[in-house]
Design a protein around this motif. Structure first.
Motif, PDB file in Angstrom:
ATOM      1  N   ASP A  90       0.881  -1.182   0.165  1.00 45.84           N
ATOM      2  CA  ASP A  90      -0.072   0.125   0.127  1.00 45.84           C
ATOM      3  C   ASP A  90       1.183   0.943   0.157  1.00 45.84           C
ATOM      4  N   VAL A  91       1.997   1.126   0.709  1.00 47.90           N
ATOM      5  CA  VAL A  91       2.966   2.150   0.849  1.00 47.90           C
ATOM      6  C   VAL A  91       4.175   1.287   1.070  1.00 47.90           C
ATOM      7  N   VAL A  92       4.934   2.646   0.020  1.00 45.50           N
ATOM      8  CA  VAL A  92       6.639   2.687  -0.172  1.00 45.50           C
ATOM      9  C   VAL A  92       6.637   3.743   0.736  1.00 45.50           C
ATOM     10  N   LEU A  93       8.074   3.786   1.743  1.00 49.25           N
ATOM     11  CA  LEU A  93       8.105   4.633   2.420  1.00 49.25           C
ATOM     12  C   LEU A  93       9.668   4.636   2.412  1.00 49.25           C
ATOM     13  N   HIS A  94      10.188   5.992   2.010  1.00 47.93           N
ATOM     14  CA  HIS A  94      11.758   5.745   1.572  1.00 47.93           C
ATOM     15  C   HIS A  94      12.136   7.345   2.799  1.00 47.93           C
ATOM     16  N   SER A  95      13.677   7.144   2.945  1.00 48.42           N
ATOM     17  CA  SER A  95      14.662   8.083   3.608  1.00 48.42           C
ATOM     18  C   SER A  95      15.518   9.252   2.652  1.00 48.42           C
ATOM     19  N   LEU A  96      15.959   8.610   1.323  1.00 44.72           N
ATOM     20  CA  LEU A  96      16.614   8.540   0.666  1.00 44.72           C
ATOM     21  C   LEU A  96      15.944   9.864  -0.057  1.00 44.72           C
ATOM     22  N   ARG A  97      17.571  10.609  -0.363  1.00 41.55           N
ATOM     23  CA  ARG A  97      17.629  11.695  -1.718  1.00 41.55           C
ATOM     24  C   ARG A  97      17.032  11.168  -3.438  1.00 41.55           C
ATOM     25  N   PRO A  98      15.726  11.612  -3.498  1.00 38.12           N
ATOM     26  CA  PRO A  98      15.253  11.224  -4.651  1.00 38.12           C
ATOM     27  C   PRO A  98      16.577  11.084  -5.772  1.00 38.12           C
ATOM     28  N   LYS A  99      17.058  11.790  -6.035  1.00 38.89           N
ATOM     29  CA  LYS A  99      18.100  11.120  -7.288  1.00 38.89           C
ATOM     30  C   LYS A  99      18.643   9.726  -6.561  1.00 38.89           C
ATOM     31  N   ALA A 100      18.661   8.577  -5.327  1.00 38.11           N
ATOM     32  CA  ALA A 100      19.522   8.275  -5.264  1.00 38.11           C
ATOM     33  C   ALA A 100      18.279   6.776  -5.321  1.00 38.11           C
ATOM     34  N   MET A 101      17.170   7.482  -5.581  1.00 38.55           N
ATOM     35  CA  MET A 101      16.175   6.461  -5.373  1.00 38.55           C
ATOM     36  C   MET A 101      16.027   6.062  -7.046  1.00 38.55           C
ATOM     37  N   ALA A 102      16.113   6.832  -8.031  1.00 36.96           N
ATOM     38  CA  ALA A 102      16.498   6.634  -9.218  1.00 36.96           C
ATOM     39  C   ALA A 102      17.116   6.009  -9.703  1.00 36.96           C
ATOM     40  N   ARG A 103      18.321   5.824  -9.297  1.00 29.43           N
ATOM     41  CA  ARG A 103      19.109   5.010  -9.804  1.00 29.43           C
ATOM     42  C   ARG A 103      19.423   3.464  -9.237  1.00 29.43           C
ATOM     43  N   LEU A 104      18.664   3.982  -8.228  1.00 31.76           N
ATOM     44  CA  LEU A 104      17.913   2.139  -7.886  1.00 31.76           C
ATOM     45  C   LEU A 104      17.246   1.747  -8.467  1.00 31.76           C
ATOM     46  N   GLY A 105      16.564   2.749  -9.455  1.00 30.79           N
ATOM     47  CA  GLY A 105      15.056   1.901 -10.330  1.00 30.79           C
ATOM     48  C   GLY A 105      13.794   2.241  -9.507  1.00 30.79           C
ATOM     49  N   LEU A 106      14.135   3.311  -8.072  1.00 26.08           N
ATOM     50  CA  LEU A 106      12.491   3.370  -7.571  1.00 26.08           C
ATOM     51  C   LEU A 106      11.866   4.322  -7.441  1.00 26.08           C
ATOM     52  N   ALA A 107      12.499   5.543  -8.641  1.00 19.92           N
ATOM     53  CA  ALA A 107      11.163   6.459  -8.614  1.00 19.92           C
ATOM     54  C   ALA A 107      10.145   6.912  -8.393  1.00 19.92           C
ATOM     55  N   TYR A 108       9.787   7.168  -7.676  1.00 17.91           N
ATOM     56  CA  TYR A 108       7.779   7.355  -7.897  1.00 17.91           C
ATOM     57  C   TYR A 108       7.277   7.384  -9.989  1.00 17.91           C
ATOM     58  N   GLU A 109       7.989   7.988  -9.938  1.00 13.81           N
ATOM     59  CA  GLU A 109       7.452   7.609 -11.585  1.00 13.81           C
ATOM     60  C   GLU A 109       7.585   5.943 -12.320  1.00 13.81           C
ATOM     61  N   GLN A 110       8.579   5.238 -11.766  1.00 17.27           N
ATOM     62  CA  GLN A 110       8.885   3.659 -11.577  1.00 17.27           C
ATOM     63  C   GLN A 110       8.036   3.238 -11.685  1.00 17.27           C
ATOM     64  N   VAL A 111       7.739   3.543  -9.577  1.00 16.92           N
ATOM     65  CA  VAL A 111       6.802   2.438  -9.008  1.00 16.92           C
ATOM     66  C   VAL A 111       5.745   2.558  -9.173  1.00 16.92           C
TER      67      VAL A 111
END
Length: 404
Positions: A90-111
């Motif tokens: 239901d929820v993804v909760l993260h505390s990484l900077r957005p660019k780091a999430m994007a590098r992991l393939g986990l940006a909002y647009e991807q999720v």
């Protein structure tokens, strides 16, 4: 139901203080928290005293009611496993900077392509439309950036940080609120969304409500800073045998107090008879209180002011708070047996609910204690989960015997 959020599934990719405090509040309300940890574990596993490595006091208090899965998200098999898990969250909760999430393939647009109904909440240092967007942030930095040490300096001398992780925990609380409200919106509309909770702006909102003060007006009417809050004399008052916290605030409180200490004349003094006058002369008034409270014992002041319905309480230390009669009566500090750590003193859940009462369901987890269980609950077949572990993308902690 074990709390109002029973059934809500949260993939928690946070670490340290802020994010885990947010997910703790959600966990205590019944949400199912899948704590995704890197192979080295959440850094707070090593902060403070411990009986066993990785199970420190700080970690224990931030991570009850959660289960731990270890995934190395730089490993292709682990990243693929997480994408499978996203579909049933239901929820993804993260505390990484957005660019780091994007590098992991986990940006909002991807999720959201995997799960359009997902609530995707990021809590990080700075709003992404400002020049500090890519900077890292920790509690001390945000306290400094907002001016908290300068506000403290007006009281104690050189700039000083508040002696608790106030920015981390305050922003963590705001983050839990944001997740709960986004879930409510989804209940009404069926739509998920991305929510960003920046530390700098959130903590500034918290602090500056008091301290923008005269700068609330343009041009300013006086200086910034709520004078009463910054007065060096605003502190617990020493009695003959200890200290008390007293908040004499309303006109009625002050009239009763002046009468109780034999200074009824002060109630008619324009400097002290109204809240405006008291605010303008607060330093003098605090000095008067400091001198007055030294004339009686703590017990005498408690008896006198409680009878007059003036707010007062005996000052505790963290040690004496454990024996405070109110805290004991409400069972706030609860003795619990942890499966690996033995007997612990844990913090209770402060709220009381007439329905859907929250419960403490899980003790704080060992690193990777629930990896296999969580991978299968979130959509992987058991053999697929075992293959991820065998490929080095995940780690399952071995079982341990119960500690007494």
């Amino acid at each position: 139901m074990a709390g109002p959020l029973t059934g809500v599934r949260i993939l928690d990719l946070t670490s340290n203080f802020m994010g885990p405090y947010a997910s703790l509040l959600l966990a205590d309300m019944g949400a199912d928290i899948c704590k995704i940890e890197a192979p080295a574990g959440d850094p707070t596993r090593g902060v403070g005293p411990c009986r066993n490595p990785g199970m420190s006091a700080i970690f224990l208090h931030l991570n009850r009611n959660k289960r731990s899965a270890v995934l190395d998200l730089k490993n292709a098999r682990a990243a693929e496993a997480l994408r499978t898990m996203l579909a049933s969250a239901d929820v993804v909760l993260h505390s990484l900077r957005p660019k780091a999430m994007a590098r992991l393939g986990l940006a909002y647009e991807q999720v959201r392509t995997v799960n359009p109904r997902i609530i995707y909440c990021g809590a990080f240092g700075f709003g992404q439309n400002g020049p500090y967007a890519d900077r890292p942030a920790y509690d001390d930095l945000i306290q400094a950036a907002v001016g908290m040490p300068v506000l403290q300096a007006r009281k104690v001398g050189p700039p000083a940080y508040v002696a608790t992780a106030i920015a981390d925990r305050l922003v963590g609380m705001a983050t839990s609120n944001a997740v709960a409200m986004a879930l409510y919106y989804r209940e009404k509309t069926g739509r998920g969304q991305s929510v960003q909770v920046p530390m700098f702006e959130t903590f500034a909102h918290f602090v500056m409500g008091d301290h923008l003060y005269g700068h609330s007006f343009e041009p300013p009417i006086g200086d910034w800073g709520y004078a009463r809050m910054m007065s060096a004399e605003r502190r617990p008052y020493q009695t003959q045998d200890g200290y008390v916290g007293v908040n004499i605030y309303t006109d009625r409180h002050w009239r009763r107090f002046f009468l109780a200490v034999g200074r009824a004349d002060m109630a008619d003094d324009p400097r002290y008879g109204t809240i405006f006058g008291r605010t303008e002369n607060i330093a003098d008034l605090y000095r008067f209180l400091a001198e007055t409270f030294q004339t009686k014992t703590t017990a005498e002041w408690l008896r006198l002011l409680i009878e007059a319905d003036i707010p007062i309480i005996e000052m505790n230390t963290p040690g004496t708070l454990l024996h405070d009669p109110h805290m004991q009566a409400v069972n706030f500090f609860q003795m619990q047996q942890h499966p690996s750590e033995g007997l612990l003193r844990m913090l209770g859940i402060p709220q009381q609910w007439s329905e859907s009462a929250p419960e403490q369901r899980y003790p704080a987890p060992r690193l990777g204690e629930h990896t296999l269980q969580l991978l299968t609950e979130y959509g992987l077949a058991r053999d697929q989960a075992q293959q991820v572990i065998a490929a080095g993308g995940a780690m399952q902690a071995p079982a341990v015997e119960y500690q007494k």
